[in-house]
Design a protein around this motif. Sequence first.
Motif, short mmCIF file in Angstrom:
data_model
loop_
_atom_site.label_atom_id
_atom_site.label_comp_id
_atom_site.label_asym_id
_atom_site.label_seq_id
_atom_site.Cartn_x
_atom_site.Cartn_y
_atom_site.Cartn_z
N PRO A 37 -4.15 -3.95 -1.82
CA PRO A 37 -3.95 -2.54 -1.57
C PRO A 37 -3.63 -2.12 -0.20
CG PRO A 37 -6.27 -3.25 -2.05
CD PRO A 37 -5.39 -4.37 -2.52
N ILE A 38 -4.09 -3.18 0.81
CA ILE A 38 -3.74 -2.77 2.30
C ILE A 38 -2.27 -3.09 2.31
CG2 ILE A 38 -4.00 -3.85 4.75
CD1 ILE A 38 -7.19 -4.24 3.84
N ALA A 39 -1.58 -4.12 1.58
CA ALA A 39 -0.18 -4.63 1.76
C ALA A 39 0.65 -3.41 1.11
CB ALA A 39 -0.03 -5.73 1.05
N VAL A 40 0.01 -2.69 0.06
CA VAL A 40 0.83 -1.59 -0.40
C VAL A 40 0.77 -0.31 0.62
CG1 VAL A 40 0.75 0.31 -2.22
CG2 VAL A 40 0.57 -2.17 -3.03
N VAL A 41 -0.31 -0.25 1.18
CA VAL A 41 -0.30 0.84 2.11
C VAL A 41 0.70 0.69 3.29
CG1 VAL A 41 -1.87 1.99 3.98
CG2 VAL A 41 -2.80 1.66 1.59
N VAL A 42 0.54 -0.39 3.77
CA VAL A 42 1.42 -0.81 5.03
C VAL A 42 3.04 -0.77 4.55
CG1 VAL A 42 2.27 -2.79 6.63
CG2 VAL A 42 -0.30 -2.31 6.22
N ALA A 43 3.24 -1.18 3.42
CA ALA A 43 4.51 -1.12 2.95
C ALA A 43 5.30 0.44 2.73
CB ALA A 43 4.86 -2.13 1.47
N VAL A 44 4.10 1.25 2.13
CA VAL A 44 4.64 2.34 1.90
C VAL A 44 4.64 3.14 3.11
CG1 VAL A 44 3.68 4.80 1.01
CG2 VAL A 44 3.36 2.84 -0.34
N CYS A 45 4.01 2.99 4.15
CA CYS A 45 4.01 3.77 5.49
C CYS A 45 5.25 3.38 6.09
CB CYS A 45 2.85 3.50 6.21
SG CYS A 45 1.36 4.26 5.78
#
Length: 685
Positions: A37-45
């Motif tokens: 979930p943290i990787a997804v947040v960073v990638a989306v931003c």
Amino acid sequence: MTPQWTQRTTTALLLLATGLPGLLFTPVFGFGPLLLPIAVVVAVCFAVTELCARVTALAPWRPLLALLAGLLALGELEFGPRLPDATLLRGLLDGVTRSWQLTLQSTWPARPEPELLLFVPLAVLVAAVLGVELSRRPVVALTPGLAVAGLSQACTPLSGPVATAAGLAYCVVAGALLAVTRRGAGRLLLVVPSALVAVALAAGLTALDQGNRPSLAISHNPVSPPTLRVDDPLDDVADRLTHPAPPVFSYTSTAPVDRWRTAVLDDFDGVTWHADANYLRLGSSLGEAAFHARITVPAGSGGPWLPSQAEPAAVSGVAPLVDPRTGTLLLPGRQGAVGYELGWREPAVAPEDLLDAGIDPAAVAGGVGEVPPGVADLAKTATGGLRPSFRSALVLERYLAEHYHQAVGPVLPTGSGWAQLRTFLFGTRAGTSEQFAASYVALARIVGIPARIAVGFRAPRGNGTVTVHNGDTLAWPEVAVAGVGWVPLDPTGSAAKGAGAAPAGLSRVTEQARHDLPPQPQLQDPDVDSAAPTTEEPDRPEKVLAWPAFGLLALLLVLTVAIPVLRAVRTARRRRRTGADAVVAAWKEARDVLRAYGFATPRGATVRDLARDLPSIVDKSVAEGLVWLARLVDVALWSGDTVDHRTVEQAWSAVRAIRKGLTGTPWRARVRAAFDVRSLRAVPS
């Protein structure tokens, strides 16, 4: 490097520096459940930032787009692929309002479920959005990520090499960010001081870390279970023995088991016994399980309690509440049959070490109410006049087993208040395990042995799937032993008579210690190790002379400021306690003061023991203060009277007298005491 690549690299490093603090929640949820979930947040931003850089019309909407895209991505990841609907929105809202509360109500590591861990990627998302918008000022842009790091360390601080590696990784990334955004040829020079600061701070914090949660850390919030209209399990003992046939539960175990607990009662007001439990939601585990059992509780067995062991490690199949201090499992609202897998562990100790062990001075048991006449004399007689130790606990157990017997017949005695216990002790001398256990705990507390009542069932003999019935109900006492924990005893002598399964685990070790107990004429107090606890010496200054000057200065500053501050915070927290806990806190404060000055505080030693063993060169006011404090501890723990504010103030006045008496020691001893790192450690059991 072109301006476009510089901006892209800046964004990537900034988002990386924001995502790393989210991974510091690893002790709470584990690394794997947080990474995606943290990787997804960073990638989306990062993707939204790149899109807005290419489509300038979207630039004013960048923070809103990043926030909405991050929320949608998290919703799809945690709640499954779906169109945005009320369920997804409600789940995200709970992530903001409830998930952190549920996490604080759980043991750690918590179960990696969306309803618990969602607040972490949400915090990273908000920090990432703010960081990108502040990217023109890189130092300021790092502050949202640092806020996430501060929140993680307030929950559960990292320590040792892990803390060093995490601090070093973050500072290197932050240093690289500052180097990229700095103009001129000297930009790479910022990486070196950033790494040096990381090493200095991480090493300083690691040196101060004592393996305990700092005083300012966020505490677990115990769950208040709903009002339960169920009978007290201790009151059910006689009724179950009178109707022995109905089955209660069945189990299949990978290891021998001699008993199962359902409740622990440690508060006694002279009339009734109560459970002073702090229930938490059971997380993914409480440690490594050494033994496992499959347990099935049929419908209609009654009560919210689930059969458990003293140190449960994991439960699968249900999501119960747990009191880690007692091992009690609770499943409010249970309906129908329940099946679950229980894993647990037990302490390993040799019989000879157990027999000579002292009591745990940190264990504070409940009161005894208003003690009837003659009971205190009986307690001294039953323990042979020995001082509190596990040996005297076994002597008391042997006294009850030899002078009292179990009641039989269609009508069995009930009740465990002083009215019933007095009849049992001085009248009939016959009772069920209810009266035996309650009498043992009350007598043990009177002579200074911390004890409590456990209620559950004796494991019947058998292999494979074993069924436990009403007739197997059992109440037993447990005493707090230094270095071991709570040890179950058997004042009824039923194990020696062959009732139920053979002693297993800690009970088997206790049985051997019981066999080695000398006869009454040869009883004497065990030898208590008077050597001061040994700990590793902190790094000497000469070992760090090769460090860079800035690193040495930072480390010395941390050592100089943090030790007195942490000690002052610990004292302030103790001063805020009330009642008997406040008097015990004053005793712990006095003990820590003596440890800081290098005086021995042996395992199992009481306040009077420390006063008696003080060197003759110490000012007599120190010994007088300890004797004064010993009287107050006796009053607070064993008199049964309510401890008022005046008694608490007297206890802390005794502590001040001890401190004042130690000011006459040589100046080197006073300096060592002021900055002794070891005094921040918990007293070894």
